[in-house]
Design an enzyme around this catalytic site. Structure first.
Site, short mmCIF file in Angstrom:
data_model
loop_
_atom_site.label_atom_id
_atom_site.label_comp_id
_atom_site.label_asym_id
_atom_site.label_seq_id
_atom_site.Cartn_x
_atom_site.Cartn_y
_atom_site.Cartn_z
N ARG A 125 44.83 34.01 82.74
CA ARG A 125 44.29 35.39 82.63
C ARG A 125 45.10 36.42 83.41
O ARG A 125 44.62 37.51 83.70
CB ARG A 125 42.83 35.45 83.09
CG ARG A 125 41.89 34.65 82.25
CD ARG A 125 40.51 35.25 82.27
NE ARG A 125 39.59 34.45 81.52
CZ ARG A 125 38.81 33.53 82.05
NH1 ARG A 125 38.83 33.33 83.35
NH2 ARG A 125 38.00 32.84 81.30
N LYS A 147 55.07 47.37 78.97
CA LYS A 147 54.79 46.92 77.60
C LYS A 147 55.37 45.52 77.45
O LYS A 147 56.58 45.33 77.66
CB LYS A 147 55.46 47.83 76.59
CG LYS A 147 54.66 49.04 76.20
CD LYS A 147 55.36 49.68 75.00
CE LYS A 147 54.76 50.98 74.62
NZ LYS A 147 55.51 51.62 73.53
N GLU A 189 69.72 54.21 74.04
CA GLU A 189 68.36 54.50 74.53
C GLU A 189 68.42 55.53 75.67
O GLU A 189 67.53 56.35 75.82
CB GLU A 189 67.64 53.22 75.01
CG GLU A 189 67.37 52.18 73.91
CD GLU A 189 66.29 52.57 72.91
OE1 GLU A 189 65.59 53.58 73.10
OE2 GLU A 189 66.16 51.85 71.89
N LYS A 231 61.72 57.95 82.60
CA LYS A 231 60.76 57.03 81.97
C LYS A 231 59.58 56.78 82.91
O LYS A 231 58.43 56.75 82.47
CB LYS A 231 61.43 55.72 81.55
CG LYS A 231 60.41 54.79 80.91
CD LYS A 231 60.88 53.86 79.83
CE LYS A 231 59.65 53.18 79.20
NZ LYS A 231 59.96 51.98 78.47
N GLU A 241 50.50 55.46 75.98
CA GLU A 241 51.12 56.14 74.84
C GLU A 241 50.14 56.98 74.02
O GLU A 241 50.01 56.81 72.81
CB GLU A 241 51.82 55.11 73.93
CG GLU A 241 52.89 55.74 73.08
CD GLU A 241 53.76 54.76 72.32
OE1 GLU A 241 54.27 53.80 72.94
OE2 GLU A 241 53.92 54.95 71.12
N ARG A 245 54.34 59.65 76.15
CA ARG A 245 55.15 58.43 75.99
C ARG A 245 55.69 58.30 74.57
O ARG A 245 56.66 57.59 74.32
CB ARG A 245 54.32 57.20 76.41
CG ARG A 245 55.18 55.97 76.62
CD ARG A 245 54.50 54.87 77.39
NE ARG A 245 55.37 53.71 77.50
CZ ARG A 245 55.08 52.63 78.17
NH1 ARG A 245 53.95 52.54 78.83
NH2 ARG A 245 55.93 51.62 78.21
N ASN A 249 59.71 57.53 71.22
CA ASN A 249 59.88 57.02 69.85
C ASN A 249 60.84 57.87 69.03
O ASN A 249 61.07 57.58 67.86
CB ASN A 249 58.52 56.97 69.13
CG ASN A 249 57.61 55.95 69.75
OD1 ASN A 249 58.07 54.92 70.23
ND2 ASN A 249 56.32 56.22 69.79
N HIS A 252 63.17 56.50 66.37
CA HIS A 252 62.69 55.15 66.06
C HIS A 252 61.98 55.03 64.72
O HIS A 252 61.94 53.94 64.15
CB HIS A 252 61.77 54.63 67.17
CG HIS A 252 62.54 54.16 68.38
ND1 HIS A 252 63.30 55.02 69.15
CD2 HIS A 252 62.69 52.93 68.94
CE1 HIS A 252 63.87 54.33 70.13
NE2 HIS A 252 63.52 53.06 70.03
N HIS A 256 63.62 52.19 62.90
CA HIS A 256 62.94 50.95 62.50
C HIS A 256 63.08 50.69 61.01
O HIS A 256 63.28 49.56 60.57
CB HIS A 256 61.44 51.03 62.86
CG HIS A 256 61.18 50.79 64.32
ND1 HIS A 256 60.07 51.27 64.97
CD2 HIS A 256 61.88 50.12 65.26
CE1 HIS A 256 60.11 50.91 66.24
NE2 HIS A 256 61.21 50.21 66.44
N HIS A 268 69.43 46.84 67.45
CA HIS A 268 68.36 47.83 67.54
C HIS A 268 68.90 49.22 67.95
O HIS A 268 68.61 50.23 67.31
CB HIS A 268 67.32 47.33 68.54
CG HIS A 268 66.22 48.31 68.82
ND1 HIS A 268 65.25 48.61 67.90
CD2 HIS A 268 65.97 49.08 69.91
CE1 HIS A 268 64.43 49.50 68.41
NE2 HIS A 268 64.84 49.80 69.63
#
Ligand code: NAD
Length: 369
Positions: A125, A147, A189, A231, A241, A245, A249, A252, A256, A268
């Site tokens: 946990r 994340k 990035e 960041k 997000e 945040r 993206n 992206h 993507h 990527h």
């Protein structure tokens, strides 16, 4: 230590953590680690590629400092970021009788970081973990913000959790062995965050890209410190997000879709670079970005070897379909982060995300430079 940046999590103050940035923390790690280990069991999860150049020497330092540990090593690369590898790691930890007070030290790129973070989030946990990123991408992006995720046959990062580390230790010496293509992958990035948040740092990259590509320590330290600060600030204000945040993206949505278009046979960062070009064109068509700023972005990315010629051949209708299938699309509408100028995102009515009609996306592909 050259600098320390804090990620504050206001909702759960005890989960706030420091990010240390240095050139050679690695040389003195046992001391640095001791305060985090206390009487905990230590598990080191790492990338097999890092065993020889780094982990062997580090193991010796730990042994000399009389710190007990186990090492679990796996292959880097996206194909390891799955349930099978996660379970194999957990089984090794159970066999070694690792308990819920243990500390997991995750040393690797974004794949090991996301996977190790998710192991930490769920093992008994949830256990404590520290991120030691070893790629530029992991240093400026994936190691900061908590994340964690794995992929499955339905897509990337679909199973995961927000689980903040105890600390992040960035030692830019790791970049000495990073191949140039991976350096550029991370640099994209960095450029993305500067385009959305900080014009002066964007200008630094345009004026110093030769030094960065030559692995100049000073230039690398500067961009890492600025990207991590930005960041960390964003995550501190919007951990889950909800608004800010989402800036990250930028590039992206199209990026993507392009990854899917090329059946993931594209790095990527390179897909995001092409996404940045198309989304900047969209911002220009929508009347926010000047032609001059758009060309400055294209010019910088081309200098990094991003080949934009292929974009003319692309079937825009397919890209639009992939955008509609994206988890961020809602009710058959495509949403994107739109930049207003270099260093600033268009943020209306407290929302940085804008609906972009399919016909504008088609026009953008036709009108690229
Ligand atoms: N959690 C987040 O917020 C977040 C953000 C961005 C990206 N990501 C994830 O990050 C992952 C990509 O990260 P990545 O590009 O670091 O991938 P990676 O971990 O696969 O590393 C890329 C390659 O570099 C090698 N490598 C790592 N460190 C090295 C070093 N110091 N010297 C030489 N080789 C080294 C690896 O073995 C691998 O072959 C993706 O899975 C993506 O989803 C997560």
């Amino acid at each position: 230590m050259l600098s320390q940046i804090f990620v504050n999590i206001p909702a759960r103050e005890q989960e706030s953590y420091p990010i240390s940035i240095d050139l050679g923390i690695f040389g003195n790690w046992p001391n640095w680690l001791k305060k985090h280990i206390q009487s905990r069991q230590l598990v080191i999860l790492t990338d097999k590629k890092l065993l020889n150049p780094y982990i062997r020497q580090f193991k010796q330092q730990l042994l000399d400092a009389k710190i007990n540990f186990i090492v679990i090593s796996i292959n880097g690369g996206e194909s390891s970021k799955n349930q099978v590898t996660k379970e194999a790691i957990e089984m090794k930890m159970f066999r070694a009788r690792i308990d819920r007070d243990a500390l997991l030290l995750v040393i690797g790129g974004g794949v090991i970081g996301d996977l190790g973070g998710f192991v930490a989030a769920t093992y008994m946990r949830g256990i404590k973990y520290i991120q030691v990123p070893t790629t530029l991408l992991a240093m400026v992006d994936s190691s900061v913000g908590g994340k964690t995720a794995i992929n499955n046959e339905y897509g990337k990062n679909l199973i995961g959790a927000f689980w903040q580390p105890q600390a992040v230790a960035i030692d830019i010496k790791f970049l000495n062995t990073l191949p140039k293509q991976q350096l550029i992958n991370g640099l994209i990035e960095v450029i993305k965050i500067f385009i959305t948040c900080e014009k002066s740092s964007y200008d630094f990259v345009t004026n110093n890209f030769n030094k960065i590509l030559a692995y100049d320590n000073e230039a690398l330290l500067f961009i890492i410190q600025r990207a991590v600060s930005l960041k960390a600030e964003i995550v501190s204000q919007d951990e889950k997000e909800q608004n800010l945040r989402k800036y990250l993206n930028f590039g992206h949505t199209i990026g993507h879709a392009l990854e899917k278009y090329y059946d993931f046979n594209i790095l990527h960062g390179y897909a995001v670079a092409l996404g940045i070009i198309v989304e900047s064109k969209i911002a220009q068509i929508m009347g926010f970005l000047t032609q001059e700023s758009y060309l400055s972005i294209v010019n910088l990315l081309q200098k990094l070897g991003i080949d934009c010629k292929d974009l003319h051949e692309i079937d825009a209708a397919k890209i639009i379909q992939y955008c509609l299938n994206d988890k961020k699309a809602k009710a058959d509408k495509i949403y994107m982060i739109i930049i207003r100028q270099i260093g600033m995102v268009q943020n209306d009515k407290n929302s940085a995300v804008h609906e972009v009609p399919a016909k504008i996306i088609k026009r953008a592909f036709k009108q690229l430079f």
